[in-house]
Motif scaffolding. Structure first.
Motif, short mmCIF file in Angstrom:
data_model
loop_
_atom_site.label_atom_id
_atom_site.label_comp_id
_atom_site.label_asym_id
_atom_site.label_seq_id
_atom_site.Cartn_x
_atom_site.Cartn_y
_atom_site.Cartn_z
N PHE A 267 7.93 3.10 -0.46
CA PHE A 267 6.77 3.92 -0.73
C PHE A 267 5.56 3.44 0.09
CE2 PHE A 267 3.15 5.36 -3.36
CZ PHE A 267 3.47 6.71 -3.42
N ALA A 268 4.86 4.38 0.71
CA ALA A 268 3.63 4.13 1.46
C ALA A 268 3.84 3.22 2.66
CB ALA A 268 2.55 3.56 0.56
N THR A 269 5.04 3.25 3.27
CA THR A 269 5.30 2.40 4.43
C THR A 269 5.18 3.14 5.76
OG1 THR A 269 7.64 2.79 3.97
CG2 THR A 269 6.72 0.69 3.27
N ARG A 270 4.89 4.45 5.72
CA ARG A 270 4.45 5.12 6.93
C ARG A 270 2.92 5.20 6.88
NH1 ARG A 270 8.26 7.76 9.94
NH2 ARG A 270 6.91 9.53 10.43
N GLY B 270 6.29 17.14 4.55
CA GLY B 270 7.33 16.23 4.98
C GLY B 270 8.31 16.89 5.93
N THR B 271 9.28 16.10 6.36
CA THR B 271 10.34 16.57 7.25
C THR B 271 11.65 15.95 6.80
OG1 THR B 271 8.81 16.69 9.12
CG2 THR B 271 11.15 16.73 9.62
N TRP C 223 -7.60 10.91 2.68
CA TRP C 223 -6.60 9.94 2.25
C TRP C 223 -5.20 10.47 2.53
CZ3 TRP C 223 -2.88 11.27 -1.32
CH2 TRP C 223 -3.12 12.43 -2.07
N GLN C 224 -4.24 9.56 2.60
CA GLN C 224 -2.85 9.94 2.85
C GLN C 224 -1.93 8.83 2.39
OE1 GLN C 224 -1.58 11.83 6.67
NE2 GLN C 224 -0.31 10.00 6.91
N VAL C 225 -0.80 9.19 1.80
CA VAL C 225 0.27 8.26 1.44
C VAL C 225 1.57 8.87 1.92
CG1 VAL C 225 1.52 7.09 -0.41
CG2 VAL C 225 -0.96 7.40 -0.59
N GLU C 226 2.22 8.22 2.89
CA GLU C 226 3.44 8.78 3.50
C GLU C 226 4.56 7.76 3.43
OE1 GLU C 226 3.02 11.27 7.06
OE2 GLU C 226 4.61 10.04 7.95
N SER C 227 5.77 8.23 3.11
CA SER C 227 6.91 7.34 2.89
C SER C 227 8.14 7.80 3.65
CB SER C 227 7.24 7.27 1.39
OG SER C 227 6.11 6.93 0.64
N ARG C 228 8.99 6.86 3.98
CA ARG C 228 10.25 7.11 4.68
C ARG C 228 11.31 7.54 3.68
NH1 ARG C 228 14.46 7.81 7.47
NH2 ARG C 228 15.20 6.37 9.08
N ILE D 15 15.09 9.96 10.63
CA ILE D 15 13.72 9.58 10.23
C ILE D 15 13.04 10.71 9.46
CG2 ILE D 15 11.56 8.53 10.93
CD1 ILE D 15 12.81 7.57 13.45
N SER D 16 13.56 10.95 8.26
CA SER D 16 12.94 11.90 7.33
C SER D 16 11.78 11.23 6.62
CB SER D 16 13.97 12.38 6.31
OG SER D 16 15.07 13.00 6.94
N SER D 17 10.85 12.04 6.12
CA SER D 17 9.67 11.47 5.45
C SER D 17 9.07 12.48 4.49
CB SER D 17 8.61 11.05 6.48
OG SER D 17 8.17 12.19 7.22
N ILE D 18 8.29 11.97 3.54
CA ILE D 18 7.53 12.80 2.62
C ILE D 18 6.14 12.20 2.48
CG2 ILE D 18 8.34 11.58 0.56
CD1 ILE D 18 8.18 14.29 -0.91
N GLY D 19 5.12 13.05 2.36
CA GLY D 19 3.77 12.54 2.27
C GLY D 19 2.88 13.36 1.36
N PHE D 20 1.80 12.73 0.95
CA PHE D 20 0.77 13.37 0.14
C PHE D 20 -0.57 13.08 0.80
CE2 PHE D 20 4.27 11.83 -2.37
CZ PHE D 20 4.61 12.91 -3.18
#
Length: 374
Positions: A101-104, A25-26, A78-83, A59-64
């Motif tokens: 959740f999961a909106t990126r 993430g960032t 696969w990927q799940v990334e969120s704002r 525009i910070s984000s975290i992802g898996f």
């Protein structure tokens, strides 16, 4: 006691079940002084934007994400990334679809060493995922045109598509392409009584070699003419990024109906009202074809950990049904500086201004903040 039980439970899990998950993430944000037409600070009695100091997320984000080797060069991906919002807000009211959740970019798919990758889910269009070289900065993204400390207007159509399928080719001697299709699952009844088909088509082409790059994006929005919004969009970007030198040029053309594709959403509403007052009906405006053209240029050079950038963007006069709208363009100037404190943490500052034609008040922005990637 409890710590020992948790440790034993984790040790008992299959190693493969944990090894393929990457957390990334960032986190970025800072203090901004803004005076923009889309600002939440409001307007004075003359309709000009007020200025004020804000602490904003940039525009910070975290992802898996993860992969599984299926053999014969085939992988499941696969990927799940969120704002995220480090300033404590959840985004602008009209941008709810970009929060949560999961909106990126979030997807499931397959990838092969020789044939590329195929994904489905909520996916970026090509300009959002592979371009934006003319806009290397960080700034508040509550609205596409909220902060002029970056090219939010030039990149206003860069985004994500719901219910999307996307194929990315492998790299052939520097050449590659991507194709995205977004379905229209609702197929509502349009103004003419027939069902709409607002599917999205997006094509991206790229060439990269020895620091030089050239990229092209095309997107089409099906029956968008029935919604008074964007219909088609072309963008070209090219430049050089190597040996401490960064140069990027961009040009785009957007066609839509009504003022749905105008540079600035607030000023677009003002222009819409002006045409209404001139005698046109709302139906006539919605059916009229609006065309906008823009160019952008960015140059930067790295001096050790310091990288200063200069950016200039120009919006030419828009045209409605082939007739220019006088004084409807803009000129934007931006200076920014990135100081790399480490590989993952930077200090970033920028100052920008947008000068509108026709005597409309200029917009200004200054920001200073931190960026950390993990």
């Amino acid at each position: 006691m409890n710590k020992k039980l948790i440790a034993l439970a984790l040790a008992a899990l299959p190693a493969a079940a944990m090894a393929d998950v990457t957390i990334y993430g960032t986190i970025k944000g800072g203090i901004e002084s803004n005076k923009t037409y889309s600002s939440s600070l409001g307007f004075d009695s003359n309709g000009n934007p007020r200025s004020g100091v804000q602490v904003n997320d940039w525009i910070s984000s975290i992802g898996f994400k993860g992969t599984e080797d299926l053999g014969s060069g085939l992988k499941a991906i696969w990927q799940v990334e969120s704002r995220l919002h480090i300033d404590g807000t959840n985004g602008a009211a009209n941008k709810a679809s970009s929060d949560g959740f999961a909106t990126r970019d979030s997807f499931l798919g397959l990838a092969g060493d020789s044939w590329g990758k195929f994904r489905f889910g909520r996916l970026s269009n090509y300009a959002n995922s592979d371009m934006e070289q003319v806009d290397p900065g960080s700034y508040f993204g509550g609205y596409s045109d909220e902060s002029v400390a970056g090219l939010g207007m030039f990149t206003r159509l860069d985004g994500r598509v719901n219910n999307a399928l996307r194929y990315d080719s492998p790299n052939w001697a520097g050449f590659s392409f991507a194709l995205l299709y977004g379905t229209d699952e609702s197929r509502v009844t349009g103004t003419n009584g027939s069902r709409t088909n607002n599917q999205t088509w997006n094509l991206g082409l790229s060439y990269e070699n020895s620091g030089f790059f050239g990229k092209y994006n095309y997107e089409n929005w099906g029956d968008a003419d029935q919604l008074a919004s964007t219909k088609s969009w072309h963008r070209l970007e090219g430049g050089y990024n190597a040996n401490n030198l960064y140069v990027a040029l961009g040009y785009q053309q957007v066609e839509g109906y009504g003022f749905g594709s105008y540079y600035n959403s607030v000023l677009g509403a003002v222009a819409n009202l002006a045409v209404l007052n001139a005698g046109a009906t709302q139906a006539q405006i919605n059916a009229a074809k609006l065309k906008t053209k823009e160019a952008a240029f960015t140059v930067g050079y790295s001096f050790g950990p310091l990288t200063p950038y200069f950016t200039y963007a120009k919006g030419y006069n828009a045209s409605l049904n082939g007739t220019d709208i006088s004084n409807s363009g803009y000129d934007q100037y931006l200076l920014s500086l990135n100081y790399a404190m480490s590989k993952r943490t930077s200090v970033y500052t920028s100052a920008g201004t947008v000068k509108w034609k026709g005597g409309i008040s200029s917009e200004n922005s200054f920001g200073l903040g931190l960026i950390h990637s993990f």
